[in-house]
Design a protein around this motif. Structure first.
Motif, PDB file in Angstrom:
ATOM      1  N   THR A 324      15.561 -72.057  38.427  1.00 42.57           N
ATOM      2  CA  THR A 324      14.535 -71.311  37.403  1.00 42.57           C
ATOM      3  C   THR A 324      15.335 -71.386  36.108  1.00 42.57           C
ATOM      4  O   THR A 324      16.561 -71.591  36.216  1.00 42.57           O
ATOM      5  N   ARG A 325      14.613 -71.052  35.048  1.00 42.04           N
ATOM      6  CA  ARG A 325      15.203 -70.857  33.707  1.00 42.04           C
ATOM      7  C   ARG A 325      16.289 -69.600  33.954  1.00 42.04           C
ATOM      8  O   ARG A 325      17.398 -69.615  33.308  1.00 42.04           O
ATOM      9  N   ARG A 326      15.971 -68.715  34.602  1.00 46.46           N
ATOM     10  CA  ARG A 326      16.749 -67.460  34.620  1.00 46.46           C
ATOM     11  C   ARG A 326      18.046 -67.754  35.419  1.00 46.46           C
ATOM     12  O   ARG A 326      19.073 -67.244  34.837  1.00 46.46           O
ATOM     13  N   THR A 327      18.014 -68.647  36.516  1.00 51.23           N
ATOM     14  CA  THR A 327      19.158 -68.921  37.183  1.00 51.23           C
ATOM     15  C   THR A 327      19.915 -69.736  36.557  1.00 51.23           C
ATOM     16  O   THR A 327      21.309 -69.787  36.389  1.00 51.23           O
ATOM     17  N   ALA A 328      19.520 -70.721  35.697  1.00 52.49           N
ATOM     18  CA  ALA A 328      20.019 -71.761  35.072  1.00 52.49           C
ATOM     19  C   ALA A 328      21.112 -71.069  33.907  1.00 52.49           C
ATOM     20  O   ALA A 328      22.289 -71.347  33.914  1.00 52.49           O
ATOM     21  N   LYS A 329      20.384 -70.061  33.282  1.00 50.44           N
ATOM     22  CA  LYS A 329      21.022 -69.275  32.207  1.00 50.44           C
ATOM     23  C   LYS A 329      22.465 -68.619  33.022  1.00 50.44           C
ATOM     24  O   LYS A 329      23.454 -68.355  32.333  1.00 50.44           O
ATOM     25  N   SER A 330      22.169 -68.145  34.061  1.00 49.70           N
ATOM     26  CA  SER A 330      23.194 -67.312  34.707  1.00 49.70           C
ATOM     27  C   SER A 330      24.323 -67.894  35.035  1.00 49.70           C
ATOM     28  O   SER A 330      25.372 -67.528  35.311  1.00 49.70           O
ATOM     29  N   VAL A 331      24.352 -69.376  35.341  1.00 46.40           N
ATOM     30  CA  VAL A 331      25.256 -70.278  35.607  1.00 46.40           C
ATOM     31  C   VAL A 331      25.695 -71.288  34.493  1.00 46.40           C
ATOM     32  O   VAL A 331      26.439 -72.127  34.726  1.00 46.40           O
ATOM     33  N   GLY A 332      25.251 -71.096  33.373  1.00 44.49           N
ATOM     34  CA  GLY A 332      25.765 -71.774  32.465  1.00 44.49           C
ATOM     35  C   GLY A 332      25.085 -73.087  32.109  1.00 44.49           C
ATOM     36  O   GLY A 332      25.757 -74.150  31.488  1.00 44.49           O
ATOM     37  N   VAL A 333      23.992 -73.341  32.769  1.00 40.55           N
ATOM     38  CA  VAL A 333      22.943 -74.649  32.476  1.00 40.55           C
ATOM     39  C   VAL A 333      22.183 -74.676  31.516  1.00 40.55           C
ATOM     40  O   VAL A 333      21.342 -73.620  31.262  1.00 40.55           O
ATOM     41  N   THR A 334      22.309 -75.458  30.406  1.00 39.29           N
ATOM     42  CA  THR A 334      21.626 -75.352  29.216  1.00 39.29           C
ATOM     43  C   THR A 334      20.470 -76.830  29.324  1.00 39.29           C
ATOM     44  O   THR A 334      19.548 -76.560  28.371  1.00 39.29           O
ATOM     45  N   ASN A 335      20.672 -77.691  30.220  1.00 36.23           N
ATOM     46  CA  ASN A 335      19.636 -78.820  30.512  1.00 36.23           C
ATOM     47  C   ASN A 335      19.413 -78.719  31.785  1.00 36.23           C
ATOM     48  O   ASN A 335      20.253 -79.460  32.412  1.00 36.23           O
ATOM     49  N   ARG A 336      18.420 -78.332  32.257  1.00 33.43           N
ATOM     50  CA  ARG A 336      18.022 -78.200  33.891  1.00 33.43           C
ATOM     51  C   ARG A 336      17.711 -79.593  34.198  1.00 33.43           C
ATOM     52  O   ARG A 336      17.873 -80.075  35.528  1.00 33.43           O
ATOM     53  N   LEU A 337      17.321 -80.645  33.430  1.00 33.15           N
ATOM     54  CA  LEU A 337      17.102 -81.982  33.649  1.00 33.15           C
ATOM     55  C   LEU A 337      18.470 -82.755  33.748  1.00 33.15           C
ATOM     56  O   LEU A 337      18.050 -84.247  34.059  1.00 33.15           O
ATOM     57  N   ASP A 338      19.538 -82.335  33.352  1.00 31.81           N
ATOM     58  CA  ASP A 338      20.609 -83.312  33.252  1.00 31.81           C
ATOM     59  C   ASP A 338      21.197 -83.022  34.756  1.00 31.81           C
ATOM     60  O   ASP A 338      21.735 -81.891  35.271  1.00 31.81           O
ATOM     61  N   PRO A 339      21.197 -84.241  35.834  1.00 32.73           N
ATOM     62  CA  PRO A 339      21.876 -83.981  36.964  1.00 32.73           C
ATOM     63  C   PRO A 339      23.094 -83.550  37.020  1.00 32.73           C
ATOM     64  O   PRO A 339      23.767 -82.905  38.000  1.00 32.73           O
ATOM     65  N   VAL A 340      23.988 -83.931  36.079  1.00 33.45           N
ATOM     66  CA  VAL A 340      25.517 -83.490  35.959  1.00 33.45           C
ATOM     67  C   VAL A 340      25.490 -81.553  36.068  1.00 33.45           C
ATOM     68  O   VAL A 340      25.939 -80.869  36.976  1.00 33.45           O
ATOM     69  N   GLN A 341      24.539 -81.261  35.132  1.00 32.97           N
ATOM     70  CA  GLN A 341      24.593 -79.857  34.937  1.00 32.97           C
ATOM     71  C   GLN A 341      23.939 -79.092  36.144  1.00 32.97           C
ATOM     72  O   GLN A 341      24.306 -77.967  36.590  1.00 32.97           O
ATOM     73  N   SER A 342      22.753 -79.758  36.405  1.00 32.76           N
ATOM     74  CA  SER A 342      21.855 -79.225  37.491  1.00 32.76           C
ATOM     75  C   SER A 342      22.685 -79.043  38.776  1.00 32.76           C
ATOM     76  O   SER A 342      22.538 -77.978  39.471  1.00 32.76           O
ATOM     77  N   ILE A 343      23.347 -80.072  39.181  1.00 28.24           N
ATOM     78  CA  ILE A 343      24.036 -80.014  40.497  1.00 28.24           C
ATOM     79  C   ILE A 343      25.151 -79.123  40.475  1.00 28.24           C
ATOM     80  O   ILE A 343      25.626 -78.321  41.286  1.00 28.24           O
ATOM     81  N   GLU A 344      26.046 -79.008  39.352  1.00 24.88           N
ATOM     82  CA  GLU A 344      26.960 -78.079  39.099  1.00 24.88           C
ATOM     83  C   GLU A 344      26.477 -76.666  39.244  1.00 24.88           C
ATOM     84  O   GLU A 344      27.101 -75.633  39.832  1.00 24.88           O
ATOM     85  N   GLY A 345      25.428 -76.503  38.514  1.00 28.64           N
ATOM     86  CA  GLY A 345      24.689 -75.113  38.430  1.00 28.64           C
ATOM     87  C   GLY A 345      24.170 -74.744  39.960  1.00 28.64           C
ATOM     88  O   GLY A 345      24.316 -73.415  40.249  1.00 28.64           O
ATOM     89  N   GLY A 346      23.625 -75.627  40.606  1.00 30.13           N
ATOM     90  CA  GLY A 346      22.989 -75.230  41.903  1.00 30.13           C
ATOM     91  C   GLY A 346      24.273 -74.883  42.783  1.00 30.13           C
ATOM     92  O   GLY A 346      24.226 -74.094  43.705  1.00 30.13           O
ATOM     93  N   ALA A 347      25.273 -75.546  42.724  1.00 26.55           N
ATOM     94  CA  ALA A 347      26.430 -75.316  43.570  1.00 26.55           C
ATOM     95  C   ALA A 347      27.101 -74.063  43.394  1.00 26.55           C
ATOM     96  O   ALA A 347      27.438 -73.084  44.203  1.00 26.55           O
ATOM     97  N   LYS A 348      27.100 -73.764  41.955  1.00 28.55           N
ATOM     98  CA  LYS A 348      27.783 -72.383  41.545  1.00 28.55           C
ATOM     99  C   LYS A 348      26.813 -71.335  41.932  1.00 28.55           C
ATOM    100  O   LYS A 348      27.167 -70.332  42.621  1.00 28.55           O
ATOM    101  N   TYR A 349      25.507 -71.245  41.946  1.00 25.82           N
ATOM    102  CA  TYR A 349      24.607 -70.447  42.118  1.00 25.82           C
ATOM    103  C   TYR A 349      24.670 -69.977  43.653  1.00 25.82           C
ATOM    104  O   TYR A 349      24.527 -68.918  44.165  1.00 25.82           O
TER     105      TYR A 349
END
Length: 450
Positions: A324-349
């Motif tokens: 979600t936009r809220r979750t992405a912001k909480s883990v420092g993800v600025t581009n949710r469609l970037d797989p590098v950021q998304s996987i890192e952010g999902g793992a962090k969350y």
């Protein structure tokens, strides 16, 4: 003692939705007080607390915008049924009822309705496909429905035509809890409105609509019969292009059915070969950083997006981990469609959720608790843990929480809980599917096929 504290906290919050004896007035008084009060039902279409603990729902978002556009303070309460909402409206204890209220002859005589923004049909939903060509064929089915609904009226009329038709009615149940029943017992079917069926088939795509009634039912906001000025304001607001655009957007967000079956293991095995290799190193790197197994992280990602980095949902989640936009912001993800950021952010969350799981939860079960929170939201998981104590279940063990979570969709349970209604059966299915995907990936790792 620590469990008792949880229960006392819940009890202190449980009376927040009790009817209040006060009189609300017309549009002039609304403007003078600069506030408006909506009445919602506890349902996925009207109002519920989402996975981030933030209120959501088709009716909720629509009502909030109405208040904003008229510079009014947005107040709301949730009640257990449309009948309760109508009673409170008639007593002046609320301005507008927004709970997928259908226009009926009786209601139209006694209340004002705003413009219809939905046309729905009653449908029969089953887990197994059934051959139903006409209403007469419904007598072949085992049907369960909630009590005190329009579905009873429909079936009573059909029984006058086809005496062999029989069905069961369940107390303290709603359409969502009925879906849980037919999921566990696929010999049964249930009835619901078409827009609610579309909403739930997003998460339970195996459900089949086996029959659709021809009669069209209109849905709209309901107000006191004497409150004609408020009715005019509602009518004018729905005529605005911005309002019509919002209704269109919210219909797509909440009710557009996305046809897919995430549990197709043949497809899963094909994706292991043609998609997973592109992201394998990213899963391994993120998993190592946050001290979890990469197979588990990859299983979560597959359940969320089929390992599609450009995945988008009308509900607003995005990317290979569907943040979600809220979750992405909480883990420092600025581009949710970037797989590098998304996987890192999902793992962090997921790691953050794991650390929020109480220390008294069984170590081997903590990951399943965290995954349930990933799906339904941490606060609904906390409600389920407290409810497990009332149910004489073990709040520290996943098998107990797995039993209790579906109860969050039943009135007699969620009305006592601080975060209210949730589609509690979904995290149970969600966790089970991830377990299966995880086991397959572990097996392939073990035999060096990955």
């Amino acid at each position: 003692m620590k469990y008792l504290v949880i229960i006392l906290l819940l009890l202190s919050c449980s009376d927040s939705n009790q009817p209040r004896e006060k009189k609300l007035y017309g549009w002039k008084e609304i403007q003078q007080k600069k506030e408006i009060e909506f009445l919602f039902s506890n349902s996925s279409a009207s109002f519920e607390n989402g996975r981030d603990g933030v209120p959501e729902g088709f009716e909720y978002e629509l009502a909030r915008q109405f208040a904003k556009d008229h510079s009014l303070k947005f107040k709301y309460r949730t009640l257990e049924s449309v009948d309760q909402i109508l009673e409170q409206i008639s007593l002046g204890n609320g301005h507008i009822g927004a709970a997928s209220v259908t226009h009926t002859e009786y209601r139209s005589e006694n209340f004002n309705f705003g413009p219809s923004y939905f046309s729905v049909h009653q449908v029969v939903v089953c887990k197994k496909r059934k051959k139903i060509k006409s209403t007469k064929d419904l007598s072949k089915l085992k049907i369960m429905i909630p009590t005190q609904t329009s579905f009873t009226e429909t079936l009573l009329y059909l029984k006058s035509l086809y005496p062999e038709l029989v069905w069961e009615e369940k107390e303290d149940e709603n359409s969502e809890s009925m879906l849980q029943e037919i999921w566990k017992n696929p010999e049964y079917c249930t009835m619901m409105d078409s827009h609610m069926a579309a909403l739930h088939r997003r998460y339970l795509p195996e459900l089949k609509i086996v029959f659709k009634f021809k009669k069209e039912n209109k849905i709209g906001w309901v107000m006191d019969k004497e409150n004609t000025e408020l009715k005019k304001k509602v009518e004018q607001w729905f005529q605005l292009k911005s309002s019509q655009k919002l209704v269109k957007h919210l219909k797509r967000k909440y009710f557009e059915f996305i046809a897919f079956d995430p549990y197709n293991l043949k497809v899963f095995n094909a994706r292991i070969q043609d998609r997973l290799p592109q992201y394998l190193d990213l899963f391994k790197k993120a998993a190592q950083k946050y001290k979890m197994e990469w197979e588990l992280l990859a299983a979560v990602s597959y359940q969320e997006s089929f390992w599609n980095p450009k995945a988008k949902s009308p509900t607003g989640v995005r990317g290979i981990m569907m943040l979600t936009r809220r979750t992405a912001k909480s883990v420092g993800v600025t581009n949710r469609l970037d797989p590098v950021q998304s996987i890192e952010g999902g793992a962090k969350y997921l790691s953050k959720l794991l650390h929020r799981i109480p220390s008294y939860v069984r170590q081997e079960d903590k990951i399943w608790f965290a995954l349930a929170a990933y799906n339904v939201g941490f606060y609904h998981l906390r409600d389920a843990m407290a409810l497990s104590i009332w149910q004489n279940e073990n709040p520290t063990a996943w098998p107990s929480i797995e039993k209790v979570l579906p109860l969050l969709a039943q009135r007699k349970y969620y009305k006592k809980l601080p975060y209210g209604h949730a589609r509690g059966f979904e995290p149970v299915i969600y966790v089970q599917r991830i377990k299966d995907f995880y086991d397959i990936l572990k097996s392939k790792t073990k035999f060096s096929t990955l």
